[in-house]
Scaffold this motif. Structure first.
Motif, PDB file in Angstrom:
ATOM      1  N   UNK A  72       0.830  -1.210   0.000  1.00 55.07           N
ATOM      2  CA  UNK A  72       0.000   0.000   0.000  1.00 55.07           C
ATOM      3  C   UNK A  72       0.861   1.255   0.000  1.00 55.07           C
ATOM      4  N   UNK A  73       0.596   2.125  -0.959  1.00 52.80           N
ATOM      5  CA  UNK A  73       1.263   3.421  -1.053  1.00 52.80           C
ATOM      6  C   UNK A  73       0.231   4.460  -1.452  1.00 52.80           C
ATOM      7  N   UNK A  74       0.176   5.548  -0.694  1.00 51.17           N
ATOM      8  CA  UNK A  74      -0.660   6.706  -1.016  1.00 51.17           C
ATOM      9  C   UNK A  74       0.307   7.845  -1.288  1.00 51.17           C
ATOM     10  N   UNK A  75       0.486   8.184  -2.560  1.00 54.01           N
ATOM     11  CA  UNK A  75       1.445   9.201  -2.967  1.00 54.01           C
ATOM     12  C   UNK A  75       0.736  10.544  -3.126  1.00 54.01           C
ATOM     13  N   UNK A  76       0.903  11.447  -2.153  1.00 57.26           N
ATOM     14  CA  UNK A  76       0.204  12.726  -2.228  1.00 57.26           C
ATOM     15  C   UNK A  76       0.704  13.628  -3.368  1.00 57.26           C
ATOM     16  N   UNK A  77       1.901  13.393  -3.852  1.00 56.31           N
ATOM     17  CA  UNK A  77       2.444  14.239  -4.919  1.00 56.31           C
ATOM     18  C   UNK A  77       1.694  14.075  -6.230  1.00 56.31           C
ATOM     19  N   UNK A  78       1.401  12.848  -6.597  1.00 58.67           N
ATOM     20  CA  UNK A  78       0.702  12.638  -7.873  1.00 58.67           C
ATOM     21  C   UNK A  78      -0.710  12.093  -7.700  1.00 58.67           C
TER      22      UNK A  78
ATOM     23  N   UNK B 167      -7.041   4.353  -6.770  1.00 58.92           N
ATOM     24  CA  UNK B 167      -7.666   5.619  -7.144  1.00 58.92           C
ATOM     25  C   UNK B 167      -7.434   5.909  -8.637  1.00 58.92           C
ATOM     26  N   UNK B 168      -8.120   5.158  -9.501  1.00 57.53           N
ATOM     27  CA  UNK B 168      -8.005   5.473 -10.935  1.00 57.53           C
ATOM     28  C   UNK B 168      -8.615   6.845 -11.219  1.00 57.53           C
ATOM     29  N   UNK B 169      -8.336   7.428 -12.382  1.00 58.35           N
ATOM     30  CA  UNK B 169      -8.774   8.799 -12.677  1.00 58.35           C
ATOM     31  C   UNK B 169     -10.279   9.044 -12.538  1.00 58.35           C
ATOM     32  N   UNK B 170     -11.099   8.031 -12.757  1.00 54.92           N
ATOM     33  CA  UNK B 170     -12.545   8.233 -12.705  1.00 54.92           C
ATOM     34  C   UNK B 170     -13.100   8.135 -11.276  1.00 54.92           C
ATOM     35  N   UNK B 171     -12.250   7.794 -10.300  1.00 51.82           N
ATOM     36  CA  UNK B 171     -12.709   7.696  -8.914  1.00 51.82           C
ATOM     37  C   UNK B 171     -12.649   9.070  -8.250  1.00 51.82           C
ATOM     38  N   UNK B 172     -13.579   9.312  -7.353  1.00 50.63           N
ATOM     39  CA  UNK B 172     -13.563  10.541  -6.571  1.00 50.63           C
ATOM     40  C   UNK B 172     -12.527  10.426  -5.466  1.00 50.63           C
ATOM     41  N   UNK B 173     -12.223  11.549  -4.864  1.00 48.91           N
ATOM     42  CA  UNK B 173     -11.313  11.560  -3.721  1.00 48.91           C
ATOM     43  C   UNK B 173     -11.984  10.878  -2.533  1.00 48.91           C
ATOM     44  N   UNK B 174     -11.198  10.552  -1.530  1.00 51.61           N
ATOM     45  CA  UNK B 174     -11.703   9.887  -0.343  1.00 51.61           C
ATOM     46  C   UNK B 174     -12.700  10.801   0.371  1.00 51.61           C
ATOM     47  N   UNK B 175     -13.896  10.267   0.705  1.00 53.50           N
ATOM     48  CA  UNK B 175     -14.929  11.096   1.319  1.00 53.50           C
ATOM     49  C   UNK B 175     -15.531  10.524   2.607  1.00 53.50           C
ATOM     50  N   UNK B 176     -15.180   9.309   3.020  1.00 50.56           N
ATOM     51  CA  UNK B 176     -15.746   8.765   4.253  1.00 50.56           C
ATOM     52  C   UNK B 176     -15.352   9.642   5.440  1.00 50.56           C
ATOM     53  N   UNK B 177     -16.296   9.837   6.357  1.00 41.34           N
ATOM     54  CA  UNK B 177     -15.962  10.526   7.600  1.00 41.34           C
ATOM     55  C   UNK B 177     -15.474   9.472   8.606  1.00 41.34           C
TER      56      UNK B 177
END
Length: 126
Positions: free
Chosen positions: A17-23, A36-46
């Motif tokens: 697992x890698x979450x790269x905030x730069x790209x 997170x492919x291009x068609x997915x929205x950003x993370x929204x769960x609270x």
């Protein structure tokens, strides 16, 4: 198109697992799953929704099915299940703390038995 049901452990899903905030790229499953492919929205769960995902796993209840798309090169894209997947990965990486039976915990301070049980949880996906 062939649609098949598969079981995958949390251990396998979160491997690499890698979450790269730069790209903005997020990968798991040994680098083979684009979370997170291009068609997915950003993370929204609270936080309460993320807590519910972790609670579901710790209680060994079934979590909703996830959908992956296989690419021609043998990699995958997450079509449905990004919020659940990110909640799991962020918990195990120590970036999200939950109330675990009255104690605040993240994946980095679970006991070995708790961690093994959590990582052995079977997710269902098509």
């Amino acid at each position: 198109m062939k649609i098949e049901l598969h079981e995958i452990t949390v251990r396998d899903l979160t491997n690499g697992y890698i979450d790269n905030p730069e790209d903005g790229s997020v990968v798991g499953f040994g680098g083979k799953l684009n979370i997170r492919p291009p068609y997915q929205r950003e993370f929204v769960y609270n936080d309460s929704q993320r807590q519910a995902v972790i609670d579901t796993i710790t209680k060994n209840f079934p979590l909703n099915v996830m959908y992956w798309v296989e690419n021609e090169d043998g990699t995958y894209e997450l079509l449905d299940g990004q919020q659940r997947t990110m909640s799991i990965c962020e918990f195990l990486s120590g970036n999200f703390i939950v109330d675990w039976n009255g104690t605040l915990k993240s994946g980095i301070n679970l006991t070995p038995d708790e961690l093994q049980k959590f990582k052995d949880y079977q997710l269902m996906g098509y």
